[in-house]
Design an enzyme around this catalytic site. Sequence first.
Site, PDB file in Angstrom:
ATOM      1  N   GLU A  39       5.028  -4.683   7.089  1.00  0.00           N
ATOM      2  CA  GLU A  39       4.301  -3.464   7.769  1.00  0.00           C
ATOM      3  C   GLU A  39       4.880  -3.453   9.039  1.00  0.00           C
ATOM      4  O   GLU A  39       5.061  -2.381   9.723  1.00  0.00           O
ATOM      5  CB  GLU A  39       2.916  -4.005   7.984  1.00  0.00           C
ATOM      6  N   GLU A  48      -0.690  -9.400  -0.429  1.00  0.00           N
ATOM      7  CA  GLU A  48      -1.714  -9.499  -0.086  1.00  0.00           C
ATOM      8  C   GLU A  48      -2.658  -9.650  -1.594  1.00  0.00           C
ATOM      9  O   GLU A  48      -3.644 -10.352  -1.613  1.00  0.00           O
ATOM     10  CB  GLU A  48      -2.242  -8.402   0.766  1.00  0.00           C
ATOM     11  N   ALA A  77       0.867  -1.186   0.031  1.00  0.00           N
ATOM     12  CA  ALA A  77      -0.076  -0.037   0.045  1.00  0.00           C
ATOM     13  C   ALA A  77       0.948   1.128   0.123  1.00  0.00           C
ATOM     14  O   ALA A  77       2.049   1.258   0.287  1.00  0.00           O
ATOM     15  CB  ALA A  77      -0.797   0.008   1.205  1.00  0.00           C
ATOM     16  N   GLY A  85       0.794  -4.961   0.877  1.00  0.00           N
ATOM     17  CA  GLY A  85      -0.445  -4.875  -0.037  1.00  0.00           C
ATOM     18  C   GLY A  85      -0.155  -5.627  -1.235  1.00  0.00           C
ATOM     19  O   GLY A  85      -1.014  -6.256  -1.846  1.00  0.00           O
TER      20      GLY A  85
HETATM   21  N1  CAA Z   1       4.592   3.233  -0.757  1.00  0.00           N
HETATM   22  C1  CAA Z   1       4.983   4.420  -0.958  1.00  0.00           C
HETATM   23  N2  CAA Z   1       6.143   4.413  -1.994  1.00  0.00           N
HETATM   24  C2  CAA Z   1       6.748   3.259  -2.061  1.00  0.00           C
HETATM   25  C3  CAA Z   1       6.704   2.202  -1.506  1.00  0.00           C
HETATM   26  C4  CAA Z   1       5.243   2.061  -0.835  1.00  0.00           C
HETATM   27  N3  CAA Z   1       4.777   1.014  -0.252  1.00  0.00           N
HETATM   28  N4  CAA Z   1       7.314   1.162  -1.951  1.00  0.00           N
HETATM   29  C5  CAA Z   1       8.491   1.796  -2.371  1.00  0.00           C
HETATM   30  N5  CAA Z   1       8.252   3.246  -2.603  1.00  0.00           N
HETATM   31  C6  CAA Z   1       8.671   4.280  -3.526  1.00  0.00           C
HETATM   32  C7  CAA Z   1       9.969   4.734  -2.630  1.00  0.00           C
HETATM   33  O1  CAA Z   1       9.832   5.765  -1.583  1.00  0.00           O
HETATM   34  C8  CAA Z   1      11.034   5.157  -3.620  1.00  0.00           C
HETATM   35  O2  CAA Z   1      10.141   6.741  -3.987  1.00  0.00           O
HETATM   36  P1  CAA Z   1      11.395   7.910  -4.032  1.00  0.00           P
HETATM   37  O3  CAA Z   1      12.369   7.495  -5.457  1.00  0.00           O
HETATM   38  O4  CAA Z   1      10.490   9.086  -4.553  1.00  0.00           O
HETATM   39  O5  CAA Z   1      11.970   7.848  -2.733  1.00  0.00           O
HETATM   40  C9  CAA Z   1      10.661   4.651  -4.859  1.00  0.00           C
HETATM   41  O6  CAA Z   1       9.266   3.700  -4.567  1.00  0.00           O
HETATM   42  C10 CAA Z   1      11.664   3.330  -5.061  1.00  0.00           C
HETATM   43  O7  CAA Z   1      11.840   2.729  -3.871  1.00  0.00           O
HETATM   44  P2  CAA Z   1      13.339   2.503  -2.997  1.00  0.00           P
HETATM   45  O8  CAA Z   1      14.103   3.798  -3.447  1.00  0.00           O
HETATM   46  O9  CAA Z   1      12.834   2.349  -1.532  1.00  0.00           O
HETATM   47  O10 CAA Z   1      13.855   1.053  -3.838  1.00  0.00           O
HETATM   48  P3  CAA Z   1      14.835   0.035  -3.084  1.00  0.00           P
HETATM   49  O11 CAA Z   1      15.163  -0.826  -3.972  1.00  0.00           O
HETATM   50  O12 CAA Z   1      16.000   0.628  -2.162  1.00  0.00           O
HETATM   51  O13 CAA Z   1      14.049  -0.712  -1.881  1.00  0.00           O
HETATM   52  C11 CAA Z   1      11.882  -1.925  -1.258  1.00  0.00           C
HETATM   53  C12 CAA Z   1      12.693  -1.668  -2.216  1.00  0.00           C
HETATM   54  C13 CAA Z   1      12.759  -2.694  -0.323  1.00  0.00           C
HETATM   55  C14 CAA Z   1      10.679  -2.405  -1.605  1.00  0.00           C
HETATM   56  C15 CAA Z   1      11.558  -0.630  -0.484  1.00  0.00           C
HETATM   57  O14 CAA Z   1      11.095   0.399  -1.353  1.00  0.00           O
HETATM   58  C16 CAA Z   1      10.654  -0.591   0.516  1.00  0.00           C
HETATM   59  O15 CAA Z   1      10.861  -1.109   1.763  1.00  0.00           O
HETATM   60  N6  CAA Z   1       9.273  -0.297   0.399  1.00  0.00           N
HETATM   61  C17 CAA Z   1       8.146  -0.435   1.296  1.00  0.00           C
HETATM   62  C18 CAA Z   1       7.602  -2.044   1.505  1.00  0.00           C
HETATM   63  C19 CAA Z   1       6.661  -2.059   2.617  1.00  0.00           C
HETATM   64  O16 CAA Z   1       6.814  -1.502   3.744  1.00  0.00           O
HETATM   65  N7  CAA Z   1       5.233  -2.389   2.312  1.00  0.00           N
HETATM   66  C20 CAA Z   1       4.232  -2.597   2.982  1.00  0.00           C
HETATM   67  C21 CAA Z   1       3.535  -1.143   3.154  1.00  0.00           C
HETATM   68  S1  CAA Z   1       2.101  -0.995   4.242  1.00  0.00           S
HETATM   69  C22 CAA Z   1       0.976  -1.821   3.524  1.00  0.00           C
HETATM   70  O17 CAA Z   1       0.949  -2.602   2.681  1.00  0.00           O
HETATM   71  C23 CAA Z   1      -0.319  -2.023   4.560  1.00  0.00           C
HETATM   72  C24 CAA Z   1      -1.458  -3.027   3.938  1.00  0.00           C
HETATM   73  O18 CAA Z   1      -1.353  -4.209   4.541  1.00  0.00           O
HETATM   74  C25 CAA Z   1      -2.495  -2.782   3.321  1.00  0.00           C
END
Ligand code: CAA
Length: 258
Positions: A132, A112, A66, A109
């Site tokens: 998360e 999911e 998400a 998400g």
């Molecule tokens: N939401 C918003 N933006 C996201 C994102 C997310 N879930 N995942 C990645 N992005 C964005 C990053 O912020 C980044 O944007 P900028 O270039 O503007 O900084 C871009 O996508 C590229 O990501 P990274 O630079 O972080 O890429 P990376 O290769 O270094 O890392 C990753 C990749 C490990 C997937 C890392 O992006 C990450 O940890 N993402 C979040 C994963 C996460 O926590 N997901 C759970 C979300 S909460 C949820 O899903 C709740 C639910 O159950 C509904």
Amino acid sequence: MPELIIVTPEKQPGVATIQLNRPKELNALNLQLMGELRDALVELDANTNVRCIVIHGNQRAFAAGADIKQMADKTAIDMLMIDQFSTWDRIRKTRKPIIAAVSGFALGGGCELAMTCDMIIASESAQFGQPEIKIGVMPGAGGTQRLTRAIGKAKAMEMVLTGKFISAVEAERYGLVNRVVADEIYLDEAMKLAATIATMSPVAVMLAKESVNRTYETFLDEGLHFERKNFYLTFASEDQKEGMAAFVEKRAPVFTGK
Ligand code: CAA
């Protein structure tokens, strides 16, 4: 016209594809994208030429969860009122079979969403996770329920409580995915599976999907409701604000338990 997904109703005879298309954000599932996905699935479900649907992202990401940036400032009440998961409920009601073709990240998400589909074909570079917990919340779109049913309590608990990712090979071993194939052919493989299903009686396919899902659906409804309330509750904590702010600011979070 959708902006964040690409819908191809007749990619192959009887098979439609939907590509999640926010590559810069690793296909983070914001409200607009999920709304477009729901609308597309409703339309494809009603299109008699379509017998099976394949959802995919790109090589680097199926979806990284998400959209954290969209949620970071929200309160528990905001989350309750936005009711983002009603979209997911509608997606779950799609009567035609959906195959997730997953390459790269399928996190939060994203994992999911793949599990909401009926089958998963993974590329060798696919990674699955429910991270998360690392941003001060918990899965909210069915992760605690579907992952536990798919891979069992011990593995699901470890993934949900530590946020660790598993590889495609592990995901296959645990029973989360149908099979793992080379990166170059994961989409073709999903299309092949869809093509086979598209040759069957659409009525029998629809009823069979409904019946397989019925094995756990009544109980799943309750579980999803319970998970959703707890997910909203995490937004009443300072740790959710800290965890998501830390992600946005690209630093490690400091959790205080408040
Ligand atoms: N939401 C918003 N933006 C996201 C994102 C997310 N879930 N995942 C990645 N992005 C964005 C990053 O912020 C980044 O944007 P900028 O270039 O503007 O900084 C871009 O996508 C590229 O990501 P990274 O630079 O972080 O890429 P990376 O290769 O270094 O890392 C990753 C990749 C490990 C997937 C890392 O992006 C990450 O940890 N993402 C979040 C994963 C996460 O926590 N997901 C759970 C979300 S909460 C949820 O899903 C709740 C639910 O159950 C509904």
